[in-house]
Motif scaffolding. Structure first.
Motif, mmCIF file in Angstrom:
data_model
loop_
_atom_site.group_PDB
_atom_site.id
_atom_site.type_symbol
_atom_site.label_atom_id
_atom_site.label_comp_id
_atom_site.label_asym_id
_atom_site.label_seq_id
_atom_site.Cartn_x
_atom_site.Cartn_y
_atom_site.Cartn_z
ATOM 1 N N UNK A 119 0.801 -1.237 0.000
ATOM 2 C CA UNK A 119 0.000 0.000 0.000
ATOM 3 C C UNK A 119 0.827 1.277 0.000
ATOM 4 N N UNK A 120 2.129 1.196 0.312
ATOM 5 C CA UNK A 120 2.947 2.394 0.442
ATOM 6 C C UNK A 120 2.784 3.091 1.775
ATOM 7 N N UNK A 121 1.868 2.617 2.605
ATOM 8 C CA UNK A 121 1.585 3.244 3.896
ATOM 9 C C UNK A 121 2.244 2.441 5.011
ATOM 10 N N UNK A 162 -20.178 0.837 -3.240
ATOM 11 C CA UNK A 162 -19.013 1.099 -4.076
ATOM 12 C C UNK A 162 -18.043 2.021 -3.345
ATOM 13 N N UNK A 163 -16.796 1.958 -3.750
ATOM 14 C CA UNK A 163 -15.805 2.915 -3.273
ATOM 15 C C UNK A 163 -14.872 3.258 -4.410
ATOM 16 N N UNK A 164 -14.212 4.386 -4.274
ATOM 17 C CA UNK A 164 -13.290 4.861 -5.303
ATOM 18 C C UNK A 164 -11.873 4.427 -4.958
ATOM 19 N N UNK A 165 -11.059 4.173 -5.977
ATOM 20 C CA UNK A 165 -9.749 3.561 -5.773
ATOM 21 C C UNK A 165 -8.841 4.392 -4.870
ATOM 22 N N UNK A 166 -8.844 5.709 -5.018
ATOM 23 C CA UNK A 166 -8.000 6.546 -4.172
ATOM 24 C C UNK A 166 -8.392 6.468 -2.718
ATOM 25 N N UNK A 167 -9.690 6.445 -2.438
ATOM 26 C CA UNK A 167 -10.151 6.246 -1.064
ATOM 27 C C UNK A 167 -9.769 4.859 -0.559
ATOM 28 N N UNK A 168 -9.924 3.858 -1.414
ATOM 29 C CA UNK A 168 -9.563 2.492 -1.019
ATOM 30 C C UNK A 168 -8.086 2.385 -0.674
ATOM 31 N N UNK A 169 -7.262 3.193 -1.347
ATOM 32 C CA UNK A 169 -5.819 3.110 -1.115
ATOM 33 C C UNK A 169 -5.435 3.567 0.284
ATOM 34 N N UNK A 170 -6.352 4.235 1.002
ATOM 35 C CA UNK A 170 -6.049 4.734 2.345
ATOM 36 C C UNK A 170 -6.523 3.775 3.441
ATOM 37 N N UNK A 171 -6.983 2.607 3.062
ATOM 38 C CA UNK A 171 -7.553 1.679 4.046
ATOM 39 C C UNK A 171 -6.540 0.709 4.633
ATOM 40 N N UNK A 176 -2.060 -1.176 -4.173
ATOM 41 C CA UNK A 176 -2.120 -0.089 -5.161
ATOM 42 C C UNK A 176 -1.270 -0.382 -6.395
ATOM 43 N N UNK A 177 -0.528 -1.481 -6.393
ATOM 44 C CA UNK A 177 0.141 -1.933 -7.610
ATOM 45 C C UNK A 177 -0.777 -2.842 -8.410
ATOM 46 N N UNK A 178 -1.445 -3.774 -7.710
ATOM 47 C CA UNK A 178 -2.357 -4.704 -8.380
ATOM 48 C C UNK A 178 -3.738 -4.097 -8.599
ATOM 49 N N UNK A 179 -4.052 -2.980 -7.894
ATOM 50 C CA UNK A 179 -5.340 -2.287 -7.998
ATOM 51 C C UNK A 179 -6.491 -3.232 -7.654
ATOM 52 N N UNK A 180 -6.380 -3.829 -6.468
ATOM 53 C CA UNK A 180 -7.410 -4.754 -5.991
ATOM 54 C C UNK A 180 -7.268 -4.908 -4.478
ATOM 55 N N UNK A 181 -8.387 -5.292 -3.819
ATOM 56 C CA UNK A 181 -8.292 -5.659 -2.411
ATOM 57 C C UNK A 181 -7.291 -6.799 -2.284
ATOM 58 N N UNK A 182 -6.427 -6.727 -1.289
ATOM 59 C CA UNK A 182 -5.387 -7.739 -1.107
ATOM 60 C C UNK A 182 -5.862 -8.825 -0.148
ATOM 61 N N UNK A 183 -5.960 -10.074 -0.590
ATOM 62 C CA UNK A 183 -6.347 -11.159 0.326
ATOM 63 C C UNK A 183 -5.428 -11.256 1.549
ATOM 64 N N UNK A 184 -4.136 -11.023 1.348
ATOM 65 C CA UNK A 184 -3.194 -11.102 2.469
ATOM 66 C C UNK A 184 -3.478 -10.020 3.508
ATOM 67 N N UNK A 185 -3.776 -8.813 3.049
ATOM 68 C CA UNK A 185 -4.052 -7.723 3.983
ATOM 69 C C UNK A 185 -5.404 -7.910 4.665
#
Length: 472
Positions: A119-121, A162-171, A176-185
């Motif tokens: 996520x970069x965070x 629904x949610x927008x990708x930029x908002x999702x990136x803050x969760x 944010x590389x694969x542009x999908x919810x991460x099963x591992x996370x």
């Protein structure tokens, strides 16, 4: 009849709504406050229904034809609701809330490394995943989301989740590389995928209005952006070296980067391709001004700035506004606020000036971490203060450009919506700016002020570390 986009900017303490035509002109606007509650130390909550009511109250009346809706929303805050009834089942847990700090600290060390890589965070109570974990454990929610999800849910009559990708990136849950919810996370934070919204690109469409008082049915929700991201879009900061700072309750400093970098990176928006940015977040900037105004018995922040303007400097007084710890670049949630350097000659004006300085110093801390920072553009309500903006230029040692419209988040979202609707925009290129040039006499004088600040920050972070060591 004039066509307009209704841009709704739902922020931490208020909601603004403006009708914007295809040229970028604001035809009408409205606003409504949103309350915050702190039921326990470190807890920050909002009422989900009150937040929705503020949106309805802020929508201005106009004869313009609304051809689309754009949303700009506060980030990281979360809410849960009942899938069948659509009713919120608990409070909005605000982005400033730190009730999950202890839980975050107890996570296995590998979780933070995984979060950074995907996520970069970093793991921190500010972000959404720890709040969602708490919400799901404490309520009966079977649908959850950030504020954009809640507003889309309400605007569409409960039809869309629904949610927008930029908002999702803050969760902390979205790769944010694969542009999908991460099963591992999702597994690391204990969040089941079915409760989360579908992620869409920022301009992909988010359903149509249904049953919204004051709006006709069928208006498309064209574009959604997170508020800090919308401000960067509105500033036209699309090239590396261009830096925007949003001065709100907290502050965000962002600069575009060519590609995803694993530390400090966020997804600003997703259209035909992802746009990434390096970002640092300050927990208390405008909030520090409001706190100091209250401490000094002043009715509003404007009175605080006016008082601060009566003295040429803080005379060595330093306020470190770590009321909920420190965010970037220090990331010490156990640091506590301090007011240092006072003497018998200290006045209320010196303390007021120290609060103004504290906002600018925190921005400097972040700008100094960026690889390139050729130009700083400011936006947000506090940029109306010439004292703050001049202080910012003095402490940075470089010019600061302030947009002619302080609240750019709504206009950034509106511009993306009009672009999506096929209208050429380029509003940022036509926008005018006030430029504040550094006025500090010497670099040594600037360095001295920065050194005083750094020493004060070191004292509260060292104190927090000592307290933690003592508890062990």
């Amino acid at each position: 009849m004039v066509s307009a986009v209704l841009a709704i900017d739902q922020g931490t303490t208020n909601t603004k709504a403006v009708l914007v035509d295809a040229s970028g002109a604001v035809l009408a606007g409205g606003s409504a406050p949103v309350g915050l509650s702190t039921p326990r130390p470190g807890w920050v909550e909002q009422d989900a229904d009150e937040l929705w009511a503020s949106v309805l109250s802020a929508i201005p009346s106009s004869s313009a034809e609304i051809v689309g809706i754009a949303l700009s929303t506060q980030r990281e805050s979360v809410v849960g609701w009942d899938r069948r009834t659509g009713a919120a089942v608990g409070p909005v847990i605000g982005w400033q809330d730190v009730r999950t700090s202890g839980w975050c600290s107890a996570l296995p060390a590998g979780v933070d490394e995984l979060v950074r890589r995907r996520t970069g965070l970093r793991v921190d109570a500010m972000f959404s995943a720890p709040k969602l974990h708490w919400l799901l454990a404490q309520t009966s929610a079977d649908q959850v989301g950030t504020i954009d999800s809640w507003l889309v849910h309400r605007l569409t009559g409960g039809r869309e989740h629904l949610t927008e990708a930029g908002n999702a990136s803050r969760t902390l849950l979205y790769d944010i590389a694969e542009l999908a919810w991460s099963p591992d996370l999702l597994d690391a934070f204990g969040i089941p995928l079915p409760v989360l919204p579908e992620v869409r690109p920022s301009n992909a469409g988010f359903g149509v209005t249904s049953g919204v008082p004051g709006l006709r049915d069928g208006i498309p929700i064209v574009a959604v952006l997170a508020d800090s991201h919308a401000a960067m879009y509105g500033q036209g900061c699309v090239l590396p070296g261009m830096v925007k700072a949003t001065y709100g309750t907290g502050s965000s400093v962002m600069t575009p980067v060519e590609a995803f970098a694993a530390d400090g990176c966020t997804l600003a928006w997703l259209t035909e391709r992802p746009t990434y940015a390096l970002e640092g977040n300050i927990v208390s900037s405008g909030a520090a001004l409001a706190w100091t105004a209250s401490l000094l018995g002043l009715a509003e922040v404007g009175a605080l700035v006016e008082l601060a303007s009566t003295v040429p400097s803080a005379e060595g007084v330093v306020l470190v506004p770590a009321f909920a710890g420190l965010g970037a670049p220090h990331w010490d949630r156990e640091a506590r606020a301090a007011l240092t350097g006072m003497s018998s000659a200290t006045t209320r004006a010196h303390i007021a000036r120290a609060a103004v300085d504290a906002v600018a110093h925190q921005i400097c801390d972040l700008v100094e971490t960026l690889p390139v920072a050729e130009r700083l553009r400011g936006d947000g309500g506090a940029t109306v203060s010439s004292l703050l903006m001049q202080t910012q230029a003095d402490l940075l040692g470089r010019p600061v450009e302030v947009a002619d419209v302080p609240e750019l988040s709504a206009l950034g979202a509106a511009e993306l919506a009009w672009t999506t609707l096929g209208q050429p925009t380029g509003w940022a290129e036509r926008r005018t700016y006030r430029t504040f040039e550094p006025a500090t006499a010497t670099a040594a004088a600037r360095d001295d002020r920065r050194a005083q600040w750094a020493a004060a920050v070191a004292s509260v972070t060292a104190g927090a570390s000592g307290a933690r060591s003592g508890r062990r």
